[in-house]
Design an enzyme around this catalytic site. Structure first.
Site, PDB file in Angstrom:
ATOM      1  N   SER A 164     -37.528  -4.484  -5.620  1.00 44.19           N
ATOM      2  CA  SER A 164     -36.281  -5.007  -6.166  1.00 44.19           C
ATOM      3  C   SER A 164     -35.745  -3.987  -7.156  1.00 44.19           C
ATOM      4  O   SER A 164     -36.496  -3.179  -7.701  1.00 44.19           O
ATOM      5  CB  SER A 164     -36.519  -6.343  -6.871  1.00 44.19           C
ATOM      6  OG  SER A 164     -35.376  -6.748  -7.610  1.00 44.19           O
ATOM      7  N   TYR A 176     -41.495 -12.053 -12.459  1.00 43.16           N
ATOM      8  CA  TYR A 176     -40.800 -11.408 -11.347  1.00 43.16           C
ATOM      9  C   TYR A 176     -40.689  -9.892 -11.552  1.00 43.16           C
ATOM     10  O   TYR A 176     -41.061  -9.113 -10.671  1.00 43.16           O
ATOM     11  CB  TYR A 176     -39.409 -12.025 -11.156  1.00 43.16           C
ATOM     12  CG  TYR A 176     -38.721 -11.532  -9.898  1.00 43.16           C
ATOM     13  CD1 TYR A 176     -39.027 -12.099  -8.666  1.00 43.16           C
ATOM     14  CD2 TYR A 176     -37.790 -10.494  -9.935  1.00 43.16           C
ATOM     15  CE1 TYR A 176     -38.415 -11.645  -7.506  1.00 43.16           C
ATOM     16  CE2 TYR A 176     -37.176 -10.044  -8.782  1.00 43.16           C
ATOM     17  CZ  TYR A 176     -37.491 -10.621  -7.573  1.00 43.16           C
ATOM     18  OH  TYR A 176     -36.892 -10.160  -6.430  1.00 43.16           O
TER      19      TYR A 176
END
Length: 314
Positions: A164, A176
């Site tokens: 990401s 995350y």
């Protein structure tokens, strides 16, 4: 002089264009294993590769996800159930893949399975909140890769890991961003180790897509705030929480064009010259990627302007 430079520039882009379009031969004989195919990027990629005639082995978390995917694809596509947090489940899936590919080996491993987390300060969270995300996004990815690598080496194939832009630029707290930073590090070391075996490793770095943020994430944010200590609630304030909640409304309006990501994965699997990294989405290219190269002090100054201001901020 300028004409020579222009001609050189045109020649460079023509060569790049030609190189980008060189594809691997005999794709219809190659097997690709994809995790996280119930929905989102994995589901779209499985259907996309199936239309190209590639032999897709799709791993879904639920039986319903597997059944729905079968209905939308050809008879070539096969499905299995996989929980990437369970080593036993991964081992069973590996045996299933071995039986499916035989002596051909596994051409492509796409580690797509992952979970999101709410946009929230770290102080609102517990250790378990971090573990729940890291267990899926990083440790699960590593476990699947270690089990499947012998099959990928046999085919001199490809590993594609879903990272990401938040693995380059940490924008909010929770597990995350650390999990995606970990995916970047693991992928880099893996790429260098596998070069002698003819295996290529690519990293996909999407920006914001609506598929990664849903109503369940917003409800999770409410639960986190309700369980926060009185000291945390006093320090940040109800208004700060409400602003974080509204930030999720903006996130749900992110791009829904999943092919911006799956086309990158397809290129990594089918091109003779795959990239090391692929960025996907306008925010990835125009915001996150440039900001990841700026001095830390400047990045901090800009990004903190996006954060809701705590009640007890000095």
């Amino acid at each position: 002089m300028w004409l020579y430079l222009l001609a050189l520039l045109v020649f460079y882009f023509l060569c790049r264009w030609y190189r980008e379009r060189q594809t691997v031969k005999n794709l219809t004989e190659k097997y690709v294993f994809i995790t996280g195919c119930d929905s989102g990027f994995g589901n779209q990629l499985a259907r996309q590769l199936d239309t190209r005639g590639i032999r897709v082995l799709s791993a879904c978390l639920t039986q319903k996800g597997a059944d729905d995917l079968k209905k939308a694809t050809s008879g070539r596509l096969k499905t299995t159930i996989l929980d990437v947090t369970s080593t036993e489940s991964i081992a069973a899936a590996t045996e299933w893949v071995k039986e499916s590919v035989g002596d051909k080996g596994l051409w492509g491993l796409v580690n797509n399975a992952g979970v999101g987390s709410p946009l929230t300060p770290n102080e609102w969270l517990t250790k378990e909140d971090f573990e729940n995300v890291i267990r899926v996004n990083l440790l699960g990815l590593i476990d699947v890769t270690l089990h499947m690598l012998p099959l990928v080496r046999r085919a001199r194939g490809r590993v594609v890991n879903m990272a990401s832009m938040l693995g380059r630029l940490a924008f909010f707290g929770g597990g995350y961003c650390p999990s995606k930073y970990g995916v970047e590090a693991f992928s880099d070391s893996l790429r260098r180790e596998l070069i002698p075996f003819g295996v290529q490793v690519s990293i996909i770095e999407p920006g914001g897509f609506a598929t990664s943020i849903g109503q369940n994430i917003k409800e999770r944010l409410k639960s986190i705030w309700n369980q926060a200590s009185s000291d945390v609630k006093e320090a940040y304030g109800q208004q700060c929480f409400e602003k974080y909640y509204r930030m999720h409304e903006f996130a749900t309006r992110s791009s829904t064009n999943l092919r911006l990501v799956t086309d990158k994965i397809e290129h990594a699997l089918t091109s003779c010259h795959p990239h090391t990294r692929y960025s996907a989405g306008w925010d990835a290219k125009l915001f996150f990627l440039p900001f990841s190269y700026l001095p830390t002090s400047l990045t901090d100054y800009v990004l903190t302007r996006f954060y809701p201001r705590p009640a007890q901020a000095v």
